[in-house]
Structures are given as structure tokens and as C-alpha cells.
Design an enzyme around this catalytic site. Sequence first.
Site, PDB file in Angstrom:
ATOM      1  N   LEU A   4       0.841  -1.197   0.000  1.00  0.00           N
ATOM      2  CA  LEU A   4       0.000   0.000   0.000  1.00  0.00           C
ATOM      3  C   LEU A   4       0.872   1.240   0.000  1.00  0.00           C
ATOM      4  O   LEU A   4       1.898   1.283   0.658  1.00  0.00           O
ATOM      5  CB  LEU A   4      -0.892   0.013   1.253  1.00  0.00           C
ATOM      6  CG  LEU A   4      -1.794  -1.198   1.475  1.00  0.00           C
ATOM      7  CD1 LEU A   4      -2.689  -0.972   2.673  1.00  0.00           C
ATOM      8  CD2 LEU A   4      -2.648  -1.482   0.257  1.00  0.00           C
ATOM      9  N   ASP A   5       0.453   2.259  -0.744  1.00  0.00           N
ATOM     10  CA  ASP A   5       1.232   3.498  -0.739  1.00  0.00           C
ATOM     11  C   ASP A   5       0.557   4.518   0.184  1.00  0.00           C
ATOM     12  O   ASP A   5      -0.372   4.194   0.902  1.00  0.00           O
ATOM     13  CB  ASP A   5       1.414   4.036  -2.164  1.00  0.00           C
ATOM     14  CG  ASP A   5       0.092   4.440  -2.802  1.00  0.00           C
ATOM     15  OD1 ASP A   5       0.065   4.592  -4.036  1.00  0.00           O
ATOM     16  OD2 ASP A   5      -0.924   4.595  -2.086  1.00  0.00           O
ATOM     17  N   SER A   6       1.036   5.774   0.126  1.00  0.00           N
ATOM     18  CA  SER A   6       0.553   6.751   1.101  1.00  0.00           C
ATOM     19  C   SER A   6      -0.936   7.028   0.942  1.00  0.00           C
ATOM     20  O   SER A   6      -1.655   7.170   1.933  1.00  0.00           O
ATOM     21  CB  SER A   6       1.351   8.057   0.978  1.00  0.00           C
ATOM     22  OG  SER A   6       1.311   8.517  -0.354  1.00  0.00           O
TER      23      SER A   6
ATOM     24  N   ASP B  15      -3.213   4.939  -0.232  1.00  0.00           N
ATOM     25  CA  ASP B  15      -3.914   3.758   0.280  1.00  0.00           C
ATOM     26  C   ASP B  15      -3.993   3.801   1.801  1.00  0.00           C
ATOM     27  O   ASP B  15      -5.027   3.493   2.389  1.00  0.00           O
ATOM     28  CB  ASP B  15      -3.169   2.461  -0.081  1.00  0.00           C
ATOM     29  CG  ASP B  15      -3.183   2.189  -1.560  1.00  0.00           C
ATOM     30  OD1 ASP B  15      -2.099   1.870  -2.083  1.00  0.00           O
ATOM     31  OD2 ASP B  15      -4.252   2.291  -2.172  1.00  0.00           O
ATOM     32  N   THR B  16      -2.860   4.143   2.425  1.00  0.00           N
ATOM     33  CA  THR B  16      -2.830   4.145   3.889  1.00  0.00           C
ATOM     34  C   THR B  16      -3.843   5.141   4.430  1.00  0.00           C
ATOM     35  O   THR B  16      -4.575   4.839   5.384  1.00  0.00           O
ATOM     36  CB  THR B  16      -1.422   4.497   4.400  1.00  0.00           C
ATOM     37  OG1 THR B  16      -0.491   3.622   3.777  1.00  0.00           O
ATOM     38  CG2 THR B  16      -1.336   4.333   5.897  1.00  0.00           C
TER      39      THR B  16
END
Lengths: 272, 314
Positions: free
Chosen positions: A227-229, A231-232
Site C-alpha cells: 500500500l502506498d501513502s 492507500d494508507t
Amino acid sequence: MAAVREALLKRLRVNATSLSLLRNPKPSLNGLFALTFNAVHRRFSDDVMGSFLDKSEVTDRVVSVVKNFQKVDPSKVSSFSFQSFLSIFFFTFFLNSFGDLILSVVLENMGLRFGLLGLLYLIFVSSGEHLRTLMEILEGAHNQFDIPEGWNDVGVADFLGKMRVEQQECDLLDSIYDEYPKESEDLHMHLISPILFPVAVFSALPELGSDEPLVTPDAHFQNDLGLDSLDTVEVVMALEEEFGFEIPDNEADKISTINHAVEFIASHPQAK
Amino acid sequence: MNIRCCQRNFSSALPPLVPIQLPSPRETHFWYILPDEVKSVALLNRYSELLSPCERENVNRMSGDQLKKRALLARALVRTTIARYQTNCEINPRSLKFRKNIYGKPEVEWHKDDNFSPPPLHFNISHTSSMIACGVTINAPIGIDVEEKQRKLKNDIIAFAQRYFSPYEVKLLTSISEPEVRRQEFIKLWTLKEAYVKALGKGFSAMPFKTFTIQFRTSTLRHFHLPGNSVSEASEVIVESSNDPGNLTNNCLFALLEVAGSHYAAICVENDEIVRGEANTPMKLTVRKTIPFVEDVCVSGTDAVLPLRGIIEQ
């Protein structure tokens, strides 16, 4: 043919009780069903439990929220739902035509895990069995492979992630070969060798390219789940909706694993 | 030549890195790799040799081949790119050391040496599953963010914006009725905001997105260098802090591009040299598509780079 069918049905009906995990379909806010695999019978009142949520319950709920965000490469996991599978079943049953078309549909679109069920379908269509028999087989398969109720897309996606059917499939087919050599010979020549052999071989191999990581409590959003930023932050927002309280922005970055999320939520009295 | 700073430990298998000129002040270099184009296991192994043991362990800790490859390419891109910039001696990409600032932003830790004056290089990386990018500047902190154009939000865009963006930005997004256009504008805003907080070295936690607004302002540029003093329109990107409204923090240059037809890339460069109030300062940008040790193509001015917002000079 009938003998082989009997054998298959007999095997499909065993072990129904070993799959005794309770499944509680729990509607999430999106209307999809999130399955909690450790069904704990919840019996608490606010007076008894106080206002902090129990950690294992929080973990289950967090895991199911995060699973919705998991990046799954569509080329690796079949997105072909079981309902679509069924409709192809019945459609082609009516046409009573099988062979290459269905074979390619079944094996390629369904993913090799379902190769067995497609194989069964082919066996029975070729001998002209009725719809009822098909339903019997599916019901048996339901018990054997513990296909979730409703067979909706999310359930199947979970199922795909969890199942280790390959060995079961191979064992099943081997034992039928042993018990019914003559019928197996017939089947083999006309149907199985173009289908069974690749299915058995591929089933025995480790899951091909299936990098889909398991969402476990230790899972790190970035390193394990990819997950990238954005997504987080989406996950944090979904957790806010799930637990009904606001997670401040300056905490959002620190939630980088499932365990962090659980710790944070379980220690906040406003969490519902 | 000072032996101490030149460690020629290249293994014979590694081809030499082609040196490149440092960016000039106010110039930004943007490098990107498309991971799907890197298939050779031998090449990936070479990249792995460049990493520090700690970095290699971090890569191995990732789950699955795709994530490992992505992490490996990101580290390899940073190391090889920085090592290529011409300084007074050759730098071995393997010998570069990195550290993080208090908010977690990585930076180069130069070896302190009497005869070696490190170049004031700043860099920042960003990656998606299909692109890894690195921005480099001199003397100016830089932040970049790349996102896939097709990326969809799982949450509702307006709900998400109401939760995390400023009211001005929510209004902007709400005013777009076409869902696809709205989604694209959301991604563009997100990347610009990410690039901004990364340039400031703070990240999301230390600089919540609600505390600042990205605005687009159309300005006319007068091209004095062209005959007839022609005029064109550009969409300038400015940022306003919610804590200090009306005080436009004009010391940041922004650029928003579409790269390789598939990604939005936002670049933010903090630049104290910009005089407050001076508008229309362009960002001089050079975009290069690369595969370390294999190829390096300048794609500025081609179809691979489509300027979308900000005043950009390619």
C-alpha cells in the site's frame, strides 16, 4: 461412467464436519460481506466490558477493512466469480456443447483451482446427466471445499486467498483412478488427458505467481501489502468509519501495520 | 586526486556509470524507471550488489517479488543517479550513505573529508507499482509524487476530500460534475499536496493536508525572448497556508505533468531565491527515462512528458 460418478459423489461428501469454522457474514458499510474467520460469539454489555473494545475483535475488524484495500494483481488471481461460473455451467448445459470452448473458459478464466469443478462438469455433461446431479455435485463441492454461502464476489476472493485445494484435488482424482480403472481408461482417452493432466500438474505446483500476501496482524501496509501513502490514508478513513471515531491526521502516518491500528483503536474509548 | 574519496571497487561485471552534469540552480532533474521494462535477473542482481546490507535486508523483508523488485529498483535508481553527477571525483554508488531527517525523509549523508566538498544535491523518490521516480535539485529541497492516472479511490472522493482536504479544494472538486474528470482532478491535487509536504521534509503527519490549500491561478506569460513579445497562458500552482491565510507561500515552485501517458507526477521545489511576490517563475525541468547501467533517454519535450499545471520550461 455411473460408477465413477458414484465415486466422485461419495468422496465429495466426506469431511463436511472438519470444516466447522463458523462464518459470520458481517455487512460492512459498503454493503459487501466481510467474513470473520475467527467467529467469537459476542456476548457483552457495555456495563461488563467497559468502553474499550476487545483486541481480538478489533483485530478481526481491522483485518477485514484492510483486506478491501489489498492490491491484488488481476492477472494472478481469478476475478471470475462463482456465480459467473454457475451461469456458464447452465448455459452450456442447455446447449449441451462442451469441449474446447468450455475448457478454455474454465481453465483460463476460472483459475486452476476451479479446474476440478470444471472437470466434473465436463464429465457429467459428456454422459448426459441431469441438472439435479450437477446440483448434487456442487453441493458436495460446497461441503468439501467450503465455498461460502451466497457465493458472492467478495466471498470468493476470500476463499481463493485461503484455500489450499490443490492437494485435495489431486488426491481425489488419484483415488478415483485407482478404484475405477476401466471407466477411468475411457474417460482418460476422451476427456481427461487433455484436462486432468494439466490440472493435476498445475494443481500440484505451488500457487503460480500468486503473490497475494495474507493480511495477518503483523502485516506491514507498505512492505507486506504494497500500500502506498494514499492507500494508507484511505485505510485510516475506512477504519474511522468502521469504528466510528476520528483518527487524528498526525496519528495517521504512524499507523503502518495492522497491529499499530489495533493498538491505537483498542486504546481509544471512543471506538465503537 | 584524493585516494580516500575515490573507492574504485567496481566489480568487473558492472559497466561504468555514465557521468552527468549537475543540475544548475533552479533546474530540476526528474528520472523515472518503468519496472515492467526491467526483466533481466542478472541486472537485478547487479542492482542488489549496490545496496548496503541494511537496504538489502529491507528489500528482502518485503512480501512477494513485485514489492521486492520495486524496492530494489528504487534504491538502485537513487544510488546510481546520485553517483553519476559529476563532482570532483568519481563516486561509487555502493559507497553512498543515507540517513533520514526527523520526519523520515531520506537524504544523502556525505562523507566528511577535508578535500571533498559534497555537492549540495537534494533528491526525493516516489513510486507506484508501475513507475519509480527520482527528482534531483541543487540547493533546493524537493518533493515528488507519482500516481497512476487510472487509480481509483475506494472511498467516495468528496467524502475523502471533506475529511482530508481544505474547504477550497473540496469546493473545487464538488464543482466538477463529470465523475472521471473529478477523479483525475483529485489525483492531481493529491500528488501536488504530497509533493509539497515531501519537499518541506515533513510528510503527512507533520503537515496535515487540511492545513494548506493548493490553488491554480491562470497567469499570462510574456515571452520576451520571442519575436513580437508573444504572450501565452499558464496555470500557476500556488499554495496557501490555512494557518496564515492571505500569506501565499510563494517560495515553492510546482510542476504537474503527465508522464509516459500513464502517470501524474507532481514536483515541488522550495526555492528561497524566489523573491516574494515575483510571479511566473518557471521551473526548468529535464525529464529522463532510465534503466541504470542500460539506458538513459531524455524525454523532455516529447509526448512522454505533458505539462499540466505550473510554469514549466523544458
